[in-house]
Design a protein around this motif. Structure first.
Motif, PDB file in Angstrom:
ATOM      1  N   VAL A 131       0.850  -1.434   0.120  1.00 56.29           N
ATOM      2  CA  VAL A 131      -0.121   0.118  -0.011  1.00 56.29           C
ATOM      3  C   VAL A 131       0.861   1.173   0.080  1.00 56.29           C
ATOM      4  CG1 VAL A 131      -1.914  -1.326   1.178  1.00 56.29           C
ATOM      5  CG2 VAL A 131      -0.011   0.080   2.525  1.00 56.29           C
ATOM      6  N   ALA A 132       2.183   1.068   0.061  1.00 57.18           N
ATOM      7  CA  ALA A 132       2.922   2.435   0.587  1.00 57.18           C
ATOM      8  C   ALA A 132       3.261   3.113  -0.621  1.00 57.18           C
ATOM      9  CB  ALA A 132       4.437   2.110   1.070  1.00 57.18           C
ATOM     10  N   ASP A 133       3.251   2.539  -1.955  1.00 51.02           N
ATOM     11  CA  ASP A 133       3.469   3.175  -3.146  1.00 51.02           C
ATOM     12  C   ASP A 133       2.411   4.271  -3.542  1.00 51.02           C
ATOM     13  OD1 ASP A 133       4.729   3.670  -5.782  1.00 51.02           O
ATOM     14  OD2 ASP A 133       3.329   2.365  -6.808  1.00 51.02           O
ATOM     15  N   GLU A 134       3.187   5.551  -3.674  1.00 52.28           N
ATOM     16  CA  GLU A 134       2.237   6.721  -4.053  1.00 52.28           C
ATOM     17  C   GLU A 134       1.200   6.887  -3.018  1.00 52.28           C
ATOM     18  OE1 GLU A 134       0.496   6.424  -7.868  1.00 52.28           O
ATOM     19  OE2 GLU A 134       2.753   6.249  -8.930  1.00 52.28           O
ATOM     20  N   LEU A 135       1.479   6.578  -1.760  1.00 50.14           N
ATOM     21  CA  LEU A 135       0.517   6.677  -0.592  1.00 50.14           C
ATOM     22  C   LEU A 135       0.532   8.037  -0.038  1.00 50.14           C
ATOM     23  CD1 LEU A 135      -2.007   5.230   0.994  1.00 50.14           C
ATOM     24  CD2 LEU A 135      -0.138   4.658   2.666  1.00 50.14           C
ATOM     25  N   SER A 136      -0.323   8.878   0.197  1.00 49.97           N
ATOM     26  CA  SER A 136      -0.198  10.353   0.591  1.00 49.97           C
ATOM     27  C   SER A 136      -0.863  10.355   2.049  1.00 49.97           C
ATOM     28  CB  SER A 136      -0.706  11.398  -0.364  1.00 49.97           C
ATOM     29  OG  SER A 136      -2.332  11.023  -0.155  1.00 49.97           O
TER      30      SER A 136
END
Length: 336
Positions: free
Chosen positions: A152-157
């Motif tokens: 879930v970390a990819d491109e998570l703001s």
């Protein structure tokens, strides 16, 4: 005695020692965070340390309930009485280094500072302290793609985390193969270690919101603290930082059951019959859980305007008939 000290450095600028961030995989050591953008408002001088009989520590006043009638207040601790975000964020960084030392091999002091800054923004999603560890690791994975173990970390703001934490949390626990009790235990042990080795530093990384300590000291109502914080930490802060010798049996902390169950216990006690019931919280989700329980219909519910909630949640609360918004001056008046 002060909770922070300043050191001159080779480059000539000042740095503040804020707690003790250990080396990866250890429970000791020190780290110096540059002042930079680090929020200083929770660094306070502490009152003299000592036992319940020392100067400045006040016992609870006789309650109106003892004289018949009156009010009962159930108060959340973090976000209502105490701003512990600085301490909980620093403790979470310490604990995360112990739990996942390899994650922090590429984390420098500047990134640690950034992490603590983001934790202020993310604090409204935290219900129980161990979640801070998950947030700290997630922030590192957002910054360093090479160490990612979550999907879930990819491109998570930061905004994505605020809006989707209830869905993200179980995914992270599963993908990192973590269990709640181990994280709760570690978070508590790290805090205990900090307290044992640097009590004034730990105390000074917290602050009571303006007027809340005095309101609690002067209240003649039946008052209880209902919190997801471990009770010993709430009791220590009340005594050492606020100067209040609050009865430990009136603190319902982590492990005493969900807050809705604690409220049911309180209202059923014989000595509380006939009292007007008030529950003051900073999490709207918790108040919604109370509303779902018909047995708790007698409780007056309040959402504070100064705690760990968002403007969106405060606006939503205005449309819920059971929930009243309360500001700091009104809070102090209600507890009298």
């Amino acid at each position: 005695m002060v909770a922070a000290r300043f050191l001159g450095t080779a480059s000539g600028h000042l740095e503040r020692v804020v707690g003790a961030l250990p080396a990866a995989g250890s429970l000791s050591g020190r780290s110096i965070l540059p002042i930079g953008r680090f929020r200083p408002n929770f660094i306070l001088s502490t009152p003299p340390l000592g036992g319940a009989g020392r100067r400045g520590v006040r016992a609870a006043r006789p309650t109106r309930a003892a004289m018949g009638g009156g009010d009962l207040f159930a108060l959340d601790f973090d976000g209502v009485l105490c701003d512990s975000c600085g301490e909980s964020s620093l403790s979470a960084v310490k604990a995360a280094k112990v739990r996942w030392p390899w994650v922090f091999e590429q984390v420098d002091s500047a990134m640690e500072e950034w992490i603590v800054e983001q934790m202020y923004t993310l604090r409204p999603v935290v219900e129980t302290g161990y979640e801070n560890l998950l947030l700290v690791r997630l922030l590192v994975e957002i910054q360093i793609p090479s160490i990612r173990k979550s999907s879930v970390a990819d491109e998570l703001s930061i905004q994505d985390i605020l809006e989707n934490w209830l869905k993200l949390k179980p995914t992270l626990m599963d993908e990192w193969q973590e269990d709640r009790e181990s994280l709760v235990d570690l978070f508590g042990r790290v805090r205990d270690d900090w307290i044992e080795n640097d009590l004034s530093g730990w105390i000074g990384a917290n602050r009571f919101y303006p007027g809340t300590a005095d309101a609690l000291k002067l209240s003649s109502s039946e008052t209880y603290i209902v919190t997801t914080k471990q009770s010993r930490f709430a009791e220590a802060l009340l005594k050492e930082l606020a100067g209040i010798d609050f009865p430990s049996e009136r603190i319902y902390g982590l492990g005493t059951g969900p807050k809705v169950k604690v409220l049911q216990q309180l209202q059923q006690m014989p000595q509380h019959q006939g009292l007007t019931l008030h529950f003051i919280e900073d999490r709207l989700a918790t108040l919604k859980n109370v509303i779902k329980e018909p047995a708790l219909d007698k409780w007056n519910l309040y959402l504070v305007t100064w705690g760990y909630n968002t403007q969106k949640e405060r606006e939503e609360a205005q449309d819920i008939s059971r929930v009243q918004l309360v500001d700091l001056p009104d809070f102090s008046k209600k507890l009298k």
